[in-house]
Design an enzyme around this catalytic site. Structure first.
Site, mmCIF file in Angstrom:
data_model
loop_
_atom_site.group_PDB
_atom_site.id
_atom_site.type_symbol
_atom_site.label_atom_id
_atom_site.label_comp_id
_atom_site.label_asym_id
_atom_site.label_seq_id
_atom_site.Cartn_x
_atom_site.Cartn_y
_atom_site.Cartn_z
ATOM 1 N N GLY A 244 -5.933 -19.160 39.454
ATOM 2 C CA GLY A 244 -4.733 -18.819 40.484
ATOM 3 C C GLY A 244 -3.814 -17.743 39.805
ATOM 4 O O GLY A 244 -3.501 -17.126 40.571
ATOM 5 N N GLU A 263 -2.837 -23.456 44.376
ATOM 6 C CA GLU A 263 -2.750 -24.889 43.902
ATOM 7 C C GLU A 263 -3.685 -24.998 42.611
ATOM 8 O O GLU A 263 -4.865 -24.628 42.992
ATOM 9 C CB GLU A 263 -3.264 -25.935 45.026
ATOM 10 C CG GLU A 263 -2.900 -27.274 44.825
ATOM 11 C CD GLU A 263 -3.997 -27.911 44.159
ATOM 12 O OE1 GLU A 263 -4.198 -27.873 42.996
ATOM 13 O OE2 GLU A 263 -4.855 -28.433 44.937
ATOM 14 N N CYS A 300 -7.675 -32.710 42.334
ATOM 15 C CA CYS A 300 -6.533 -31.917 41.735
ATOM 16 C C CYS A 300 -5.576 -33.042 41.588
ATOM 17 O O CYS A 300 -4.587 -32.960 40.647
ATOM 18 C CB CYS A 300 -6.049 -30.978 42.550
ATOM 19 S SG CYS A 300 -5.759 -31.263 44.253
#
Length: 525
Positions: A244, A263, A300
């Site tokens: 990310g 995310e 997650c």
């Protein structure tokens, strides 16, 4: 199943470099040779998306809704074939993928409903006051408009719901933005099937060709080129912190910096409060043994951190949790790389000062890429002195932190980085005694859960799936639920404009019958 890259809803192939899909549980190659996209195809995809944007942004909400519903319909038509391929490529169980299929089509229909109703554009009208002194007031009207082509990175752990037609794609299309998807190399066949469904839907509903492209690569070159391309206006990503932040860096180094909605995971702390443990320590332990190991821990929102205070009830919890974890069967992990990384990290953490094994699965099997459930423990003092223990270990793993007292637990909470979720297991009315703790928790998370588990994210208007850095890089937005659409729009105002040339959402008489804020009052008039 077509295996070529899709550029502007057309199949193209101009590169000798290719790769094959792999069955996660065996390592065997699957049908289909997937061509790696070229720089020219990246450029053509985004050029076509930009051309399509000039048309698609002005298509009515009802027509966009029809398009989204048709995508859902086309996906359901190939449901059995799609589910079987996703099970092979991901190693996830059949029931999980069937549920994910329903979530994927449900998201598409949810955004279609949002578009059909229409009020999501946040129309605001301040009418003119020509006789106002000392200066007249202009007529100003504002609403949200789409920003342009969006690049979507498919996620490894949700081959349907966070992939080619997942929530990022659905919300971007709903906002009025064409989409270029970078397929995840772990499930190219799944991606190809869904890509074909979107192409069929686009053609049958008369959408411009550049509305959708799907590009393959088993490395990083295509993804990097998509982010750096001058015509890309936003990027979405679900995955690791390293991945990310690499995309965020690329986006910020451009001549025109663009938003990346990344995310990046979370350890999702669970606070075990005394009354809850006194009332039901064993039941809580069994509930969390399931949550920690659900889907081989590849969520997650996996509960990767449990925080308790020394007590006899916490000892009961530990004993029950250990017994449950020892009986957890191995599960196939998404890829060989993810499996190796999990085993390496869950082993290395035991080298950290004060960390010891509480429980580890005793069961084995002979399939490839198998997880081993593990819970470790450490004192709060050691946890506070070692920031490394806050790092996510992606898999069926959790760390139990044991504090000497409530004040030390509060210190642990205040030391935590941003999280997607925090859960409190509380009994009776004991939350009333934890005002300082609750205030501290609000600063570090996007969602707080009472007496539940963090695994399982409801797709609805109120859902907040995001949190302070490093859980996400922008905590103002969510990647799940109908408000995910707001990532891909910007406010735009018309001043003293001709009524006939205004968007229908802002015209006098409210032809779409949506909710609008007119002179500071919400109304449909």
């Amino acid at each position: 199943m077509r295996v070529e890259n899709i550029v502007a809803c057309s199949y193209v192939s101009s590169n000798a470099k290719s790769f094959e899909g792999v069955e996660a549980a065996t390592g065997n190659k699957l049908d289909g040779v997937f061509t790696v996209a070229t720089e020219a195809e990246v450029d053509n995809a985004l050029t076509s998306a930009t051309t399509a944007f000039s048309t698609y942004k002005n298509i009515s909400g009802h027509k966009k809704a029809t398009f989204l519903r048709e995508i859902a319909k086309q996906i359901n038509i190939i449901g059995e074939q799609l589910v079987n391929r996703a099970v092979q490529e991901s190693g996830l169980p059949l029931g999980r993928i069937q549920g994910e299929l329903g979530r994927t089509t449900g998201q598409l229909n949810m955004f279609a409903d949002l578009l059909a109703e229409g009020s999501w554009v946040d129309a605001v009208i301040d009418t003119a006051q020509l006789d106002r002194k000392p200066l007249p007031k202009s007529d100003i009207r504002r609403m949200l408009i789409p920003i342009g082509p969006v690049v979507v990175f498919g996620a490894s752990n949700f081959p349907l719901a966070f992939s080619v037609a997942g929530g990022d794609t659905a919300s971007a299309l709903a906002a009025g933005c064409p989409v270029v998807v970078k397929a995840h190399p772990a499930h190219p066949g799944t991606s190809a099937l869904v890509g074909e469904a979107i192409v069929n839907a686009a053609k049958s509903t008369g959408m411009p060709g550049g509305i959708f492209s799907l590009l393959y690569d088993d490395s990083y070159a295509v993804g990097s080129a998509l982010v750096k391309h001058a015509l890309t206006k936003a990027v979405t990503f679900t995955g690791s912190y390293k991945g990310g932040m690499a995309l965020v860096k690329l986006a910020q180094e451009r001549h025109e910096p663009i938003p990346v909605f990344a995310e990046m995971g979370s350890i999702n702390p669970v606070l075990l409060l005394p009354a809850a443990l006194d009332e039901s320590a064993e039941a809580i332990a069994n509930k969390y043994a399931v949550s920690i190991t659900l889907g081989a821990g590849q969520f997650c929102t996996n509960p990767g951190l449990l925080i308790g205070v020394k007590s006899a009830s916490l000892d009961v919890f530990k004993t029950a949790l250990a017994a449950a974890i020892e009986q957890v069967a191995p599960a196939t992990m998404l890829t060989k790389g993810i499996c190796e990384n999990y085993h390496n990290l869950s082993t290395q953490v035991l080298n950290e000062d004060g960390v010891s094994v509480l429980a580890e699965s005793k069961l084995t099997n002979e399939l490839a890429n198998q997880s081993t459930a593990k819970v470790v423990e450490v004192s709060a003092a050691k946890f506070l002195s070692n920031p490394k223990l806050q790092e996510e270990i992606f898999g069926p793993y959790s760390l139990l932190v044991i504090a000497d007292d409530e004040q030390q637990r509060l210190e642990v909470v205040k030391s935590l980085e941003g999280q997607l979720t925090v859960t409190l297991m509380a009994g009776g009315n004991e939350l009333e005694s934890y005002t300082e703790l609750l205030s501290a928790l609000q600063n570090i998370t996007g969602r707080i859960i009472l007496n539940g588990v963090p695994t399982g994210v409801e797709v609805c208007a109120a859902m907040q799936h995001g949190g302070p850095f490093p859980a996400t890089n922008d905590s103002r937005f969510t990647s799940v639920g109908s408000t995910a659409v707001y990532r891909f729009v910007r406010p735009f105002a018309w001043q003293d404009w001709v009524n006939a040339l205004l968007p229908d959402e802002l015209k006098d008489g409210n032809p779409l019958n949506i909710w609008r804020k007119v002179d500071n009052t919400y109304t449909k008039d």
